[in-house]
Design a protein around this motif. Structure first.
Motif, short mmCIF file in Angstrom:
data_model
loop_
_atom_site.label_atom_id
_atom_site.label_comp_id
_atom_site.label_asym_id
_atom_site.label_seq_id
_atom_site.Cartn_x
_atom_site.Cartn_y
_atom_site.Cartn_z
N TRP A 34 0.68 -1.28 0.01
CA TRP A 34 0.01 0.02 -0.02
C TRP A 34 0.67 1.33 0.08
CZ3 TRP A 34 -0.61 3.45 4.25
CH2 TRP A 34 -1.97 4.41 4.22
N LEU A 35 1.89 1.40 0.97
CA LEU A 35 2.71 2.52 1.01
C LEU A 35 3.71 2.61 -0.17
CD1 LEU A 35 3.83 4.67 2.61
CD2 LEU A 35 5.54 3.27 3.82
N ALA A 36 4.00 1.53 -0.79
CA ALA A 36 5.05 1.33 -1.83
C ALA A 36 4.28 1.89 -3.16
CB ALA A 36 5.44 0.09 -2.18
N VAL A 37 3.08 1.52 -3.36
CA VAL A 37 2.46 2.11 -4.45
C VAL A 37 2.25 3.72 -4.33
CG1 VAL A 37 0.19 2.12 -5.82
CG2 VAL A 37 1.20 -0.11 -5.05
N LYS A 38 2.01 4.11 -3.21
CA LYS A 38 1.55 5.34 -2.99
C LYS A 38 2.82 6.17 -2.95
CE LYS A 38 -2.34 5.82 0.25
NZ LYS A 38 -3.00 6.95 -0.72
N LEU A 39 3.89 5.70 -2.39
CA LEU A 39 5.04 6.60 -2.77
C LEU A 39 5.70 6.55 -4.30
CD1 LEU A 39 7.12 5.25 0.57
CD2 LEU A 39 6.15 7.52 -0.11
N GLY A 40 5.40 5.21 -4.75
CA GLY A 40 6.11 5.07 -6.26
C GLY A 40 5.26 5.93 -7.13
N VAL A 41 3.90 6.16 -7.07
CA VAL A 41 3.16 6.90 -8.21
C VAL A 41 3.18 8.39 -7.79
CG1 VAL A 41 0.76 7.57 -8.86
CG2 VAL A 41 1.31 5.10 -8.38
N THR A 42 2.97 8.92 -6.37
CA THR A 42 2.89 10.39 -6.12
C THR A 42 4.55 10.63 -6.11
OG1 THR A 42 1.23 9.80 -4.63
CG2 THR A 42 2.35 11.98 -4.38
N GLY A 43 5.48 9.97 -5.59
CA GLY A 43 6.90 10.37 -5.55
C GLY A 43 7.27 10.55 -6.86
N GLY A 44 7.18 9.66 -7.77
CA GLY A 44 7.71 9.36 -8.98
C GLY A 44 7.12 10.70 -9.99
N ALA A 45 5.96 11.18 -9.71
CA ALA A 45 5.11 12.30 -10.21
C ALA A 45 6.13 13.56 -9.74
CB ALA A 45 3.92 12.28 -10.12
N ALA A 46 6.21 13.56 -8.29
CA ALA A 46 6.83 14.96 -7.93
C ALA A 46 8.31 14.80 -8.36
CB ALA A 46 7.10 14.68 -6.31
N ILE A 47 8.96 14.10 -8.37
CA ILE A 47 10.30 14.05 -9.10
C ILE A 47 10.23 14.34 -10.59
CG2 ILE A 47 12.43 12.54 -9.77
CD1 ILE A 47 12.00 11.18 -7.05
N ALA A 48 9.33 13.82 -11.39
CA ALA A 48 9.20 14.09 -12.94
C ALA A 48 8.71 15.40 -13.25
CB ALA A 48 8.27 13.06 -13.42
N ILE A 49 7.96 15.80 -12.38
CA ILE A 49 7.47 17.21 -12.70
C ILE A 49 8.25 18.42 -12.38
CG2 ILE A 49 5.98 17.98 -10.48
CD1 ILE A 49 3.86 18.61 -12.38
N THR A 50 9.35 18.15 -11.35
CA THR A 50 10.20 19.10 -10.71
C THR A 50 11.64 19.03 -11.84
OG1 THR A 50 9.52 18.81 -8.46
CG2 THR A 50 11.46 19.93 -8.95
N GLY A 51 11.76 17.93 -12.10
CA GLY A 51 12.78 17.82 -13.16
C GLY A 51 12.57 18.44 -14.45
N LEU A 52 11.41 18.12 -14.98
CA LEU A 52 10.95 18.88 -16.18
C LEU A 52 10.99 20.48 -16.24
CD1 LEU A 52 7.88 16.48 -17.44
CD2 LEU A 52 10.28 16.75 -18.22
N LEU A 53 10.41 20.99 -14.98
CA LEU A 53 10.47 22.30 -14.78
C LEU A 53 12.00 22.98 -14.70
CD1 LEU A 53 9.16 24.98 -14.34
CD2 LEU A 53 9.21 24.44 -11.95
#
Length: 351
Positions: A104-123
């Motif tokens: 449960w925690l791994a999916v939450k961290l993977g989806v949300t954390g991955g999006a956070a890193i990706a969107i900050t990296g693109l900016l």
């Protein structure tokens, strides 16, 4: 589980993503024109920017967005991610559906954390690419009171990899605090304050220790006196003054101390040093400073004879990426450690 995580997270993601995409499109449209101006105007490029409004605004707005993004991600993505579930008790429903806590925690961290890193990296990629002409011009020695070399703290944290490291750290910190505090609003506030505090203290307490700086002892002269602590400028020397004092263009000064011939840092200077005061600007009489050219020459000679000099520590412009990788790696490592703590906490301490 991935679909459920997306359903819970989509509003926060779409709000932030809309802002980031809009900024990226704007930078992509205006970037080629800025690069053309740099190639066309060469040494007059920075001076020409002083007559514009939109490009200077984008320069400041891009940096501001990269400073704001990590605290927003930590507070509004990380902190509520688990704290909201624990506060409302919905986590028990999910865990009763044959979904383990760690998954449960791994999916939450993977989806949300991955999006956070990706969107900050693109900016960060968009802002860093767009600002290349300005950074090149400043590092080439073009004078400006508005734009700083990318090694300077206000610019460094809004370029390259460092914003991504901050975003990963902020997100992981928010999740960990949410697990400990279990209250959404309190976790949000604590995360926001903690991330902003880290952004403030890092340039003075952490970054100077990540890489060995250049140490240089320089004898004061009429040409470089304004770059020294003798005039009370301290570590906030302007770009041009540091360049004159050390010969390093685009460098970031960490410290600037007056030392004697034994290397001891002086807290006070002899009164006669005042005769080394800079010459007055053209058009003003020599008497404006109360010191003649002959007095100044004698003063500088005495400084050299008695062994007084400035001990300057600074990072040169070519250390930019080395320092970027080290700071990014440090905060990414802390983020991983916080993630490990979250997995331990959810396994051991939560019912």
């Amino acid at each position: 589980m991935i679909w459920l995580t997306w359903r819970q997270f989509r509003v926060q993601f779409l709000v932030v993503a809309t802002v980031i995409v809009a900024a990226g499109i704007t930078l992509a449209i205006t970037g080629p024109g800025l690069a053309d101006d740099y190639r066309r105007l060469t040494t007059a490029f920075i001076q020409n920017l002083g007559f514009e409004r939109f490009n200077p605004f984008l320069y400041i707005a891009g940096q501001a967005l990269l400073y704001v993004t990590p605290p927003v991600i930590g507070a509004f993505w990380g902190a509520p991610l688990v704290a909201r579930e624990l506060e409302t008790g919905t986590h028990r429903l999910v865990w009763s559906q044959s979904i383990g806590r760690r998954r449960w925690l791994a999916v939450k961290l993977g989806v949300t954390g991955g999006a956070a890193i990706a969107i900050t990296g693109l900016l960060s990629l968009a802002v860093t690419w767009w600002a290349v002409p300005i950074d090149k011009a400043i590092n080439a020695g073009q004078d400006s009171n508005t734009y700083l070399p990318r090694m300077f703290p206000p610019v460094f944290a809004a370029r390259g990899l460092v914003p991504v490291g901050y975003a990963a750290f902020a997100f992981a910190l928010g999740v960990a605090l949410g697990l400990v505090i279990r209250r959404t609003v309190v976790s949000l506030a604590v995360t926001l304050a903690a991330v902003i505090l880290i952004q403030i203290v890092t340039p003075t307490l952490i970054r100077p220790h990540l890489l060995a700086p250049t140490d240089k002892n320089v004898v004061a002269s009429a040409e470089n006196i304004r770059g020294f602590g003798l005039t009370g400028d301290g570590p906030n020397t302007t770009v041009k003054e540091l360049e004159v004092a050390t010969g390093a263009v685009g460098a970031w000064k960490l410290s600037d101390d007056t030392v004697d011939k034994s290397g001891k840092v002086l807290s006070t200077l002899p009164e006669w040093v005042m005769k080394c005061a800079p010459a007055p600007p053209p058009g003003l009489p020599q008497e404006a400073t109360g010191t003649s050219d002959a007095d100044r020459t004698a003063c500088f000679q005495r400084l050299a004879d008695e062994g007084y000099r400035q001990h300057v520590r600074y990072y040169t412009a070519d250390k930019f990426w080395d320092l970027q990788w080290r700071e990014f790696g440090l905060f990414l490592l802390i983020a991983v450690a916080l993630g490990g703590f979250s997995f331990w906490r959810i396994r051991r301490d939560l019912s």
